[in-house]
Design an enzyme around this catalytic site. Sequence first.
Site, PDB file in Angstrom:
ATOM      1  CB  SER A   3      -0.969  -0.246   1.035  1.00 11.77           C
ATOM      2  OG  SER A   3      -1.228   1.501   1.225  1.00 11.77           O
ATOM      3  CE  LYS A  43      -5.153   0.056   0.347  1.00 14.02           C
ATOM      4  NZ  LYS A  43      -5.724  -0.657   1.384  1.00 14.02           N
ATOM      5  CE  LYS A  81      -4.033   3.816   1.716  1.00 18.02           C
ATOM      6  NZ  LYS A  81      -5.457   3.575   2.829  1.00 18.02           N
ATOM      7  CG  ASP A  99      -7.693   2.207   0.170  1.00 19.63           C
ATOM      8  OD1 ASP A  99      -9.271   2.692   0.305  1.00 19.63           O
ATOM      9  OD2 ASP A  99      -6.995   1.966   1.224  1.00 19.63           O
ATOM     10  CD  GLU A 119      -9.167  -1.227   0.270  1.00 19.27           C
ATOM     11  OE1 GLU A 119      -8.270  -1.246   0.025  1.00 19.27           O
ATOM     12  OE2 GLU A 119      -9.259  -0.907   2.053  1.00 19.27           O
ATOM     13  CG  ASP A 121     -10.478  -1.470   4.837  1.00 24.51           C
ATOM     14  OD1 ASP A 121     -11.500  -1.476   5.380  1.00 24.51           O
ATOM     15  OD2 ASP A 121      -9.648  -0.614   4.619  1.00 24.51           O
ATOM     16  CE  LYS A 175      -7.078  -2.502   6.292  1.00 27.64           C
ATOM     17  NZ  LYS A 175      -7.454  -0.827   6.213  1.00 27.64           N
ATOM     18  N   GLY A 229      -4.252  -4.243   5.820  1.00 28.23           N
ATOM     19  CA  GLY A 229      -3.155  -4.038   6.873  1.00 28.23           C
ATOM     20  C   GLY A 229      -3.313  -3.168   7.610  1.00 28.23           C
TER      21      GLY A 229
HETATM   22  O1  LIG Z   1       0.476  -1.901   4.851  1.00 30.47           O
HETATM   23  C1  LIG Z   1      -0.447  -2.109   5.479  1.00 30.47           C
HETATM   24  O2  LIG Z   1      -0.555  -2.146   6.621  1.00 30.47           O
HETATM   25  C2  LIG Z   1      -1.633  -0.843   5.113  1.00 30.47           C
HETATM   26  C3  LIG Z   1      -1.946   0.168   5.512  1.00 30.47           C
HETATM   27  C4  LIG Z   1      -3.119   0.368   5.182  1.00 30.47           C
HETATM   28  O3  LIG Z   1      -3.268   0.886   3.277  1.00 30.47           O
HETATM   29  C5  LIG Z   1      -4.084   1.177   5.489  1.00 30.47           C
HETATM   30  C6  LIG Z   1      -4.164   1.264   6.910  1.00 30.47           C
HETATM   31  C7  LIG Z   1      -4.592   2.077   8.359  1.00 30.47           C
HETATM   32  C8  LIG Z   1      -5.907   2.641   7.332  1.00 30.47           C
HETATM   33  C9  LIG Z   1      -5.716   3.318   5.933  1.00 30.47           C
HETATM   34  O4  LIG Z   1      -5.295   4.126   5.577  1.00 30.47           O
HETATM   35  C10 LIG Z   1      -5.316   1.845   5.077  1.00 30.47           C
HETATM   36  C11 LIG Z   1      -6.692   1.326   4.647  1.00 30.47           C
HETATM   37  O5  LIG Z   1      -7.463   1.386   4.755  1.00 30.47           O
HETATM   38  O6  LIG Z   1      -6.151  -0.088   4.042  1.00 30.47           O
HETATM   39 MG   LIG Z   2      -8.826   0.529   3.291  1.00 27.87          MG
END
Ligand SMILES: O=C(O)CCC(=O)C1=CC=C[C@@H](O)[C@@H]1C(=O)O
Ligand SMILES: [Mg+2]
Length: 376
Positions: A143, A169, A171, A196, A221, A246, A270, A298
């Site tokens: 991510s 992924k 953002k 995402d 996402e 999510d 998650k 994650g």
């Molecule tokens: O690398 C990871 O653990 C995933 C990180 C990640 O994309 C996220 C973690 C926590 C909140 C969000 O920003 C996001 C998600 O939405 O999946």
């Molecule tokens: Mg997410």
Amino acid sequence: MRRNLDPLQVEQVILHKLNMKLKSPFMTSFGTFDDKEFFVVEMIDEKGNIGFGESVAFSSPWYSEETVQTSEHMMRDFLIPMLLESPIDHPDDVYSRFSTIRRNNMAKSALEGAVWDIYAKRQGKSLATALGGEKKEIDVGISIGIQSSVKELLTVIEGFAAEGYKRMKIKVKPGWDVEVMREVRKAFPGLPLMVDANSAYTLKDKEHLKQLDDLDLMMIEQPLAHDDIFDHAVLQRELETPVCLDESIHSFEDARRAIELGSCKIINIKIGRVGGLSESVRIHDYCQNHDIAVWCGGMLEAGVGRAHNIALTTLANFTLPGDTAGSSRYWEKDIISPEVIVTNGKIHVPENPGIGFDINRTALNEYTVTKTEFSR
Ligand SMILES: O=C(O)CCC(=O)C1=CC=C[C@@H](O)[C@@H]1C(=O)O
Ligand SMILES: [Mg+2]
């Protein structure tokens, strides 16, 4: 329901509160993370087995309403006393034991994860096997937070692609979306890509988001509100790109309703968000029976949380790469030994009993801010 003829009694719970600095800030549509404050749950049963869990709530209620402080309150004042009260037949029973407490899924999950680890160790099985998983290795993606420029983003992607990650992924948020993704697609024509939005859009943005359909994305996402499944169904009917939920999915029932409504084609599971491994498995099974692909999200976990994610991902319907990158994604030094290593976009699943990694006590102590013990 699976039954265990060897009930386990939790004798002691130790909450290690840690603070770990990220290697570099991680920016999303709702805020930037510089460090991570969380709990490692250490749990000891009547035979002296030790299990570990990790809480994933953040310090601020951006991603969900839970925070480090609310989960501490819930664990200390409600959930730990409920666990210490009487023996547990099977880890699945933890979810039902906690069911009189509304939500607070991340607090519940941190404790339930430690019970699962102990349960697997008592059986001499890896956590993956105890959960019913069969994969020996799992595919992982990464991510990537919002960057200061498109050029910077392309450089970051190139670096992770060279490390072998199976999908990127990215953002997105209003002002950092379609144009940016066009550039990314142009630079990496064959790369598996997804975005995402962390709820940064509304249905008013429908026409804007439809432009993403030309970019061959694996999914978008959580484009709409964190508590919505209705508008997502409207959007999914108009978008060719699969919608992945999510933030909107907190339980098996949320998943069932979203699937019946047609709100998504993919679910990001998650463990913390849905209240633990048992509920994650139930969601996985339901999705498998309804042709909905799942993957493991994650929460910038340290090693213990990462180990739980790896074990869950070994279940058959985790067909898409998850966000469980290697330990070095966020940390200079992780709290487990060995650290999680990604080779050619794959993680080898450990076969030792339980989570399959040892705790690096030196690192754990180094990051520990407070330590609180609860006994029967
Ligand atoms: O690398 C990871 O653990 C995933 C990180 C990640 O994309 C996220 C973690 C926590 C909140 C969000 O920003 C996001 C998600 O939405 O999946
Ligand atoms: Mg997410």
